[in-house]
Scaffold this motif. Structure first.
Motif, PDB file in Angstrom:
ATOM      1  N   ARG A 148       0.831  -1.210   0.000  1.00  0.00           N
ATOM      2  CA  ARG A 148       0.000   0.000   0.000  1.00  0.00           C
ATOM      3  C   ARG A 148       0.866   1.262   0.000  1.00  0.00           C
ATOM      4  O   ARG A 148       0.585   2.219  -0.722  1.00  0.00           O
ATOM      5  CB  ARG A 148      -0.921   0.011   1.230  1.00  0.00           C
ATOM      6  CG  ARG A 148      -2.039  -1.020   1.220  1.00  0.00           C
ATOM      7  CD  ARG A 148      -3.113  -0.694   0.189  1.00  0.00           C
ATOM      8  NE  ARG A 148      -3.640   0.651   0.315  1.00  0.00           N
ATOM      9  CZ  ARG A 148      -4.567   1.031   1.193  1.00  0.00           C
ATOM     10  NH1 ARG A 148      -5.067   0.151   2.052  1.00  0.00           N
ATOM     11  NH2 ARG A 148      -5.021   2.284   1.208  1.00  0.00           N
ATOM     12  N   LEU A 149       1.896   1.265   0.827  1.00  0.00           N
ATOM     13  CA  LEU A 149       2.762   2.435   0.930  1.00  0.00           C
ATOM     14  C   LEU A 149       3.499   2.691  -0.379  1.00  0.00           C
ATOM     15  O   LEU A 149       3.625   3.838  -0.823  1.00  0.00           O
ATOM     16  CB  LEU A 149       3.769   2.250   2.069  1.00  0.00           C
ATOM     17  CG  LEU A 149       3.184   2.255   3.493  1.00  0.00           C
ATOM     18  CD1 LEU A 149       4.253   1.875   4.495  1.00  0.00           C
ATOM     19  CD2 LEU A 149       2.592   3.616   3.831  1.00  0.00           C
ATOM     20  N   ARG A 150       3.985   1.640  -1.005  1.00  0.00           N
ATOM     21  CA  ARG A 150       4.730   1.804  -2.252  1.00  0.00           C
ATOM     22  C   ARG A 150       3.796   2.161  -3.418  1.00  0.00           C
ATOM     23  O   ARG A 150       4.263   2.616  -4.449  1.00  0.00           O
ATOM     24  CB  ARG A 150       5.532   0.537  -2.549  1.00  0.00           C
ATOM     25  CG  ARG A 150       6.645   0.326  -1.547  1.00  0.00           C
ATOM     26  CD  ARG A 150       7.592  -0.791  -1.937  1.00  0.00           C
ATOM     27  NE  ARG A 150       8.620  -0.956  -0.926  1.00  0.00           N
ATOM     28  CZ  ARG A 150       9.709  -0.198  -0.800  1.00  0.00           C
ATOM     29  NH1 ARG A 150       9.903   0.791  -1.652  1.00  0.00           N
ATOM     30  NH2 ARG A 150      10.593  -0.423   0.141  1.00  0.00           N
ATOM     31  N   ALA A 151       2.504   1.944  -3.211  1.00  0.00           N
ATOM     32  CA  ALA A 151       1.534   2.337  -4.235  1.00  0.00           C
ATOM     33  C   ALA A 151       1.111   3.793  -4.068  1.00  0.00           C
ATOM     34  O   ALA A 151       0.286   4.300  -4.830  1.00  0.00           O
ATOM     35  CB  ALA A 151       0.310   1.422  -4.177  1.00  0.00           C
ATOM     36  N   GLY A 152       1.654   4.450  -3.039  1.00  0.00           N
ATOM     37  CA  GLY A 152       1.374   5.870  -2.856  1.00  0.00           C
ATOM     38  C   GLY A 152       0.444   6.207  -1.717  1.00  0.00           C
ATOM     39  O   GLY A 152       0.169   7.381  -1.466  1.00  0.00           O
TER      40      GLY A 152
END
Length: 230
Positions: free
Chosen positions: A50-54
């Motif tokens: 989720r974090l790496r997806a923004g």
């Protein structure tokens, strides 16, 4: 000025620092240490993706613990058809000596025997140090309901200790709960650090092995209320 990449690195590092409360919460929801490592690793995988997806949570700790809670609920649902939940509840061993370790042992046993709706809020508020508001966000419950469950749980713990021959005021019980959280297994620490350090590559590698299926991943979003209703 920090770049987006640098900012993300800081967030991921803060996420890594939450492994202890994540493991403790997982154990309390499952009622035993069995399966807790799998739950935490699934939660980390989901959170990193989720974090790496923004995605940018307003409060990282509350958001991540909610991910852990949902992952644990999903695990319980999957295991329910194989084993009764009550059979999985067992006392948690004390890995470190603490002041009044005999009393702490009794407190740990009494905490493990509580119903989940009291045990988990007590874990968040007394073992992990969250405020009632923060715990309410994690559990998707009104703050007043969390406060009610915490007070009920403390009273049940007091009665359980009294039956074992201990007289303990609520304040002493709250203080004792700071020593009842389970220690994080070394293997889980290494696995989480590897997952965080590997970032997207590690997540991709795990997708075909230990990561949850798309259906299971979707189940991580199921709220606390829906789980209790089952």
């Amino acid at each position: 000025m920090e770049s987006a990449k640098d900012t993300q690195a800081v967030v991921v590092q803060k996420l890594l620092e939450l492994r202890e409360p994540a493991y403790g919460l997982s154990v309390r929801i499952l009622g035993a240490e069995t399966g807790a490592e799998d739950v935490v690793q699934q939660a980390y995988l989901h959170a990193i993706q989720r974090l790496r997806a923004g995605f940018s949570p307003e409060e990282l700790r509350s958001w991540f613990l909610k991910v852990v809670a949902n992952a644990a609920k999903n695990y319980v649902k999957k295991e329910a058809s194989l084993k009764r939940r009550a059979a999985a509840v067992e006392p948690l061993p004390s890995n470190e000596p603490a002041p009044g370790s005999e009393l702490i042992g009794e407190l740990r046993k009494a905490l493990g025997a509580l119903e989940e709706q009291q045990r988990v809020p007590l874990c968040l508020c007394c073992e992990q140090g969250l405020t009632h508001r923060e715990a309410a966000e994690v559990l998707d419950l009104p703050k007043s309901t969390v406060s009610k469950y915490v007070n009920e749980g403390l009273e049940q713990l007091r009665k359980a200790l009294a039956q074992s021959g201990y007289t303990a005021a609520p304040a002493m019980i709250v203080g004792g709960l700071a020593h009842t959280a389970p220690s994080v297994p070394a293997a889980l620490v290494a696995a989480v650090e590897s997952l965080v350090a590997g970032g997207g590559k590690a997540a991709a590698a795990l997708t075909g092995a230990t990561a949850p299926t798309a259906k299971a991943a979707a189940g991580l979003a199921a709220g606390w209320k829906a789980a209790i209703a089952l």
